[in-house]
Design a protein around this motif. Structure first.
Motif: not given
Ligand SMILES: Cc1cc2nc3c(=O)[nH]c(=O)nc-3n(C[C@H](O)[C@H](O)[C@H](O)COP(=O)(O)OP(=O)(O)OC[C@H]3O[C@@H](n4cnc5c(N)ncnc54)[C@H](O)[C@@H]3O)c2cc1C
Length: 392
Positions: A364-388
């Protein structure tokens, strides 16, 4: 001497059929060998269980071989959003706009795509032989040819073999290519339902500790639900009458599912397979024969399409080199281009799955912060979605 083919493709499902069409179009002398008799199109009243979420790169490949254009639009759904969460208060949304696209991909029943592949194979008169069993393959180094025995002692020769024969690949085993394989201690129940409200542009997945619960919207008001869980639990569940299963779905799936009517369900075991080697002299593996992955990210067929795009482009580019195009040093370029991408995808998905399959304070202490960072980071989202989307 018997006929010499340029390439014999073993396994004629979606990946094998697609590369056969592409290489035939490029002028290679092809033979496709498939052990099953192809089942012809039945316009089912109820959608099939085998459903694929295809990314834009896979669709582009199918366009290039003039197959995608033939699929009736009303039978696939374009999705624009992917929504996933561990805690519903910390969801991540991926939207196609991040890639400046109108969609992230489409959802289609496997057999509708397969049907069009079969139609193209027959209209182009590609040499495809169904209901055929391989007996032996043997490489003749002095002639740089494969000798292939099938059915009742029939023999053909080929400069190259492509193994697209799925997770239990006979070609992989016969050629001695080493691999790692195991059965997951998780299975999935595929459930075809009708929804009251079908939000067709969104695929969603809730990452529960016992396993994800996902929804893939289909045409009209149909949807495929995927319930990942302990195999014993799911096998017990499937013995129950539909009404009880429907109740269990309502209890266990996120509230946003809404009212459903269950039509059919089936439990599928899940397997992991990782091939350590992609090629040999005059031989290459593609698709599930090389990598069978957990379906939670809907990437198995997409990886296969990426393999065959890279392999076919390579073969076409060296076709003029008459005697050397099937040489291992050339085929290794295919392995080099695919291995890292496939490995990251395969092990990345499993790490993600393991990380989110616990319900402790630590996760819980790891997952929610990860989701929080991922949701607010456009760059990270772009990398992930480009990969997929297979863009790398
Ligand atoms: C529950 C579930 C959901 C999935 N969802 C998605 C998704 O949303 N998106 C996605 O991209 N992927 C998804 N996948 C993965 C996808 O279904 C597979 O990756 C893809 O179908 C593999 O295709 P293939 O052609 O490589 O292998 P297969 O479909 O297994 O085809 C192999 C073919 O080879 C033939 N064959 C086998 N042995 C021989 C032999 N000795 N001689 C001749 N022929 C032979 C077989 O009959 C078969 O036709 C999912 C998988 C599962 C289990």
């Amino acid at each position: 001497m018997e006929k010499i083919f340029d390439i014999v493709i073993v396994g004629g499902s979606i990946i094998g059929s697609s590369i056969a069409i592409k290489l035939h179009q490029a002028g290679f002398l092809i033979k496709l060998i498939e052990m099953k008799t192809p089942c012809r199109f039945i316009n089912n009243q109820i959608p099939d269980f085998k459903v694929l979420a295809l990314n834009n790169t896979s669709i582009q490949f199918l366009r290039e071989i003039n197959v995608w254009q033939k699929i009736e639009k009303k039978f696939y759904t374009k999705f624009k959003y992917i929504e996933t969460w561990k805690d519903p208060f910390f969801p991540i949304y991926f939207c196609s706009e991040i890639l400046n696209k109108s969609k992230l991909g489409v959802i289609i029943e496997n057999y509708r795509l397969y049907q069009e592949l079969l139609n193209v194979i027959s209209s182009k008169k590609i040499n495809a032989q169904y209901n055929t069993y391989l007996k032996n393959i043997c490489y003749l180094p002095s002639e740089n040819l494969w000798k292939i025995h099938y059915d009742n002692e029939k023999t053909i020769f080929s400069r190259m073999i492509i193994g697209s024969d799925g997770q239990n690949s006979w070609i992989r085993k016969k050629s001695g290519i080493p691999y790692l394989s195991f059965q997951y201690n998780q299975a999935c129940m595929l459930i075809i339902v009708k929804l009251k409200v079908n939000n067709k542009d969104t695929v969603w997945q809730s990452l529960d500790p016992t396993g994800p619960k996902a929804l893939l919207p289909l045409y009209e008001n149909w949807a495929l639900l995927i319930w990942y869980d302990n195999p014993n639990y799911l096998y017990e569940l499937q013995k129950m009458p539909n009404q009880k299963i429907e109740k269990k779905i309502i209890e266990n799936f996120p509230k946003k599912l809404g009212p459903i009517h269950l039509y059919k369900h089936k439990v599928v075991p899940l397997k992991f397979l990782y091939g350590y080697q992609y090629v040999q002299q005059g031989l290459a593996l593609v698709g599930d024969a090389l990598h069978t992955i957990h379906p939670l990210a809907g990437q198995g067929a997409n990886l296969g399409f990426r393999d065959i795009k890279i392999l076919s482009d390579l073969l076409i580019s060296v076709k003029s080199e008459k005697y050397t195009w099937n040489h291992i040093s050339i085929l290794k370029k295919y392995e080099k281009k695919c291995r890292l991408y496939n490995t990251i995808m395969q092990f990345g998905i499993d790490t993600f799955r393991l990380l989110f399959s616990h319900d402790s304070i630590l996760t819980e202490n790891i997952c929610n912060p990860i989701f929080n960072v991922a949701e607010s980071s456009k760059i990270l989202k772009k990398i992930l979605i480009k990969y997929a989307s297979g863009i790398f």
